[in-house]
Scaffold this motif. Structure first.
Motif, PDB file in Angstrom:
ATOM      1  N   ASP A  65      46.020  41.053  53.734  1.00  0.00           N
ATOM      2  CA  ASP A  65      45.203  41.104  52.525  1.00  0.00           C
ATOM      3  C   ASP A  65      45.728  40.057  51.556  1.00  0.00           C
ATOM      4  OD1 ASP A  65      43.962  43.420  53.597  1.00  0.00           O
ATOM      5  OD2 ASP A  65      45.611  44.641  52.829  1.00  0.00           O
ATOM      6  N   PHE A  66      44.825  39.399  50.865  1.00  0.00           N
ATOM      7  CA  PHE A  66      45.287  38.369  49.928  1.00  0.00           C
ATOM      8  C   PHE A  66      44.250  38.126  48.838  1.00  0.00           C
ATOM      9  CE2 PHE A  66      42.577  34.876  51.447  1.00  0.00           C
ATOM     10  CZ  PHE A  66      42.183  35.377  52.690  1.00  0.00           C
ATOM     11  N   LEU A  67      44.727  37.511  47.761  1.00  0.00           N
ATOM     12  CA  LEU A  67      43.814  37.122  46.690  1.00  0.00           C
ATOM     13  C   LEU A  67      43.514  35.646  46.873  1.00  0.00           C
ATOM     14  CD1 LEU A  67      45.452  38.789  43.547  1.00  0.00           C
ATOM     15  CD2 LEU A  67      43.407  39.540  44.784  1.00  0.00           C
ATOM     16  N   ARG A  72      39.629  36.842  44.215  1.00  0.00           N
ATOM     17  CA  ARG A  72      38.858  37.778  45.044  1.00  0.00           C
ATOM     18  C   ARG A  72      39.827  38.428  46.013  1.00  0.00           C
ATOM     19  NH1 ARG A  72      36.004  33.143  45.438  1.00  0.00           N
ATOM     20  NH2 ARG A  72      34.111  33.101  44.194  1.00  0.00           N
ATOM     21  N   LYS A  73      39.646  39.728  46.228  1.00  0.00           N
ATOM     22  CA  LYS A  73      40.517  40.431  47.175  1.00  0.00           C
ATOM     23  C   LYS A  73      39.889  40.338  48.563  1.00  0.00           C
ATOM     24  CE  LYS A  73      43.500  44.387  47.001  1.00  0.00           C
ATOM     25  NZ  LYS A  73      43.696  45.743  46.624  1.00  0.00           N
ATOM     26  N   LEU A  74      40.557  39.646  49.471  1.00  0.00           N
ATOM     27  CA  LEU A  74      39.996  39.394  50.801  1.00  0.00           C
ATOM     28  C   LEU A  74      40.936  39.905  51.890  1.00  0.00           C
ATOM     29  CD1 LEU A  74      38.751  35.708  50.279  1.00  0.00           C
ATOM     30  CD2 LEU A  74      37.478  37.829  49.885  1.00  0.00           C
ATOM     31  N   THR A  75      40.388  40.065  53.075  1.00  0.00           N
ATOM     32  CA  THR A  75      41.187  40.510  54.223  1.00  0.00           C
ATOM     33  C   THR A  75      40.830  39.662  55.431  1.00  0.00           C
ATOM     34  OG1 THR A  75      41.285  42.784  53.383  1.00  0.00           O
ATOM     35  CG2 THR A  75      41.639  42.508  55.745  1.00  0.00           C
ATOM     36  N   LEU A  76      41.857  39.205  56.162  1.00  0.00           N
ATOM     37  CA  LEU A  76      41.601  38.558  57.449  1.00  0.00           C
ATOM     38  C   LEU A  76      41.221  39.677  58.406  1.00  0.00           C
ATOM     39  CD1 LEU A  76      44.500  35.989  57.979  1.00  0.00           C
ATOM     40  CD2 LEU A  76      42.170  35.578  57.165  1.00  0.00           C
TER      41      LEU A  76
END
Ligand code: HAM
Length: 421
Positions: A65-67, A72-76
């Motif tokens: 998980d990363f910004l 934006r909060k995103l996930t691979l």
């Protein structure tokens, strides 16, 4: 030197044909079953995977998980199913067809402890069929996975099936399991202690010796199924028998993700020395995921195989083909002028669908010959001073060692007809 990231690997040029092989085999089965490919992004909004109902370790502890730079909060993606459901809803795929049948082949990311068969970036090939619920469809999806395994010729493989029933069945079972396990609380492994509260079904999956002893006599879901769920499962098994799928019912089979209901299955390698990560693929039905992600109350079923594990199984069963992308022609030159000519000859050959290559520097004859051997060229074309002067080429068949001096046009004809072979 900067090394690759832990848990990732390079597919080197000498290995990539294996990947092409497996992808081609998968596509062949997909096209028979009329599944169409879907490609969804490798990153999704955090919420696609982090849903209220998803308590699995995989989603809770292993996602990347990363910004992004705009916060934006995103996930691979750790798996593809949830992303496909997101795309199904966003693109309203259900408007065109009551059943969406798609397949995929792509990377996933999980922050797991790397070991043989377990990576942090790994590939899956899988399918999803979303829109309807039918026991025939469940059998068909398992049959697709089964056909793929057979198409690869893998023999030491078994198919395990179970049902998790509907929500009512699962709730009943959960209560029975907690009641059974609670008196053993102190003897459970620390992972299982934690799971007892959050996700007791996953305890059945434990590999811990002490847990296994306790689980031995645990209640089974099969005895806690609602009448409808039991009937549905029996129907799926009947259709599987009709489809000649060889399977075992494994009443302790639960899956790693929490979205499953009713039919679940796993395909396991039983190859000696394969290692602990022997589940080649798995899947099942999900009845609430589409709704949970904001779509209509449609149900789905699918599976995914781990491509690295399939490749490993193919290697162990010695089923991988040889790299068949050998070179037709290697063009040999001697100086600046003949190199220029060799460059244009190679291009002409390719126009005629003849694979060709050359050395792009002025190198000794010997080193060019060595290179042509490494590349396994079927023919050599020599462009020397004489050939250049007379607008001819020397064509040599590397197997028969036969050699002729002819025009390039004639050489192309001979190569096409395989005459010198
Ligand atoms: P999964 O069981 O989490 O299911 O993963 C499917 C397969 O991916 C596993 O059986 C394994 O072969 C491979 N795999 C998982 N993690 C790793 C890893 N760290 N390294 C290498 N291979 C791995 C799913 O992902 C579901 N989305 C399947 C599905 C589709 N269910 C319904 N539709």
């Amino acid at each position: 030197m900067i090394n690759k990231v832990k848990g990732t690997y390079d597919v080197l040029p000498s290995e990539s044909y294996k990947w092409h092989f497996i992808e081609r085999k998968f596509q062949e089965v997909m096209s028979l079953y009329h599944f169409k490919e879907i490609r969804t992004p490798n990153m999704e909004h955090f919420e696609v995977f982090h849903r209220d109902s998803e308590m699995s370790d995989m989603v809770q502890k292993e996602t990347y998980d990363f910004l992004d730079r705009s916060n934006r909060k995103l996930t691979l993606r750790p798996e593809v199913t949830a992303g496909i459901v997101r795309a199904y809803i966003e693109n309203k795929l259900y408007v065109a067809e009551p059943l969406t049948k798609v397949y995929y082949f792509g990377p996933n990311y999980r922050y797991e402890r790397p070991q043989t068969g377990r990576y942090r970036e790994f590939y899956q090939c899988g399918v999803e069929a979303i829109g309807i619920k039918s026991a025939v469809l469940d059998a068909e999806i398992i049959k697709v996975a089964y056909d793929f395994i057979n198409h690869l010729n893998l023999k030491q493989v078994s198919v395990n099936i179970n049902t998790l029933g509907d929500l009512e069945s699962r709730n009943n079972y959960r209560a029975a399991l907690i009641a059974y396990l609670t008196p053993f609380y102190d003897d459970l492994s620390s992972d299982s202690k934690r799971r007892l509260k959050e996700n007791p079904l996953r305890i059945l999956d434990s590999k811990d010796k002490g847990d296994l002893e306790i689980i031995k006599n645990a209640p089974l879901i099969i005895n806690h199924l609602s009448t409808d769920s039991k009937k549905y499962f029996d129907e799926v098994l009947k259709h599987l028998d009709n489809a000649n799928v060889k399977y075992q019912v494994n009443e302790k089979l639960v899956r790693g993700l929490d979205y499953y209901s009713h039919t679940v299955f796993e395909i396991e390698a039983n190859i000696k020395g394969f290692g602990a990560q022997n589940v080649l693929g798995g899947g099942g039905r999900y009845d609430a995921l589409v709704k949970e992600l904001g779509g209509p109350a449609h149900e789905g079923i699918g599976f995914a195989f781990g491509v690295e594990r399939l490749l490993y199984a193919l290697e162990m069963e010695e089923l991988l083909p040889k790299d068949d992308n050998d070179l037709d022609v290697f063009v040999i030159h001697f100086d600046k002028k003949t190199l220029e000519k060799a460059f244009t000859v190679a291009q002409t050959l390719r126009k005629y669908n003849i694979t060709s290559s050359l050395n792009y520097e002025i190198k000794s004859f010997k080193s060019q010959l060595k290179e042509s051997l490494r590349k396994n060229a079927s023919y050599l074309i020599f462009i020397g001073e004489e050939e250049l002067k007379n607008n001819l080429v020397t064509l040599k068949d590397t197997k028969t060692e036969q050699q002729v001096i002819i025009t390039l046009e004639e050489a192309i004809n001979l190569i096409k007809k395989g005459l010198l072979k």
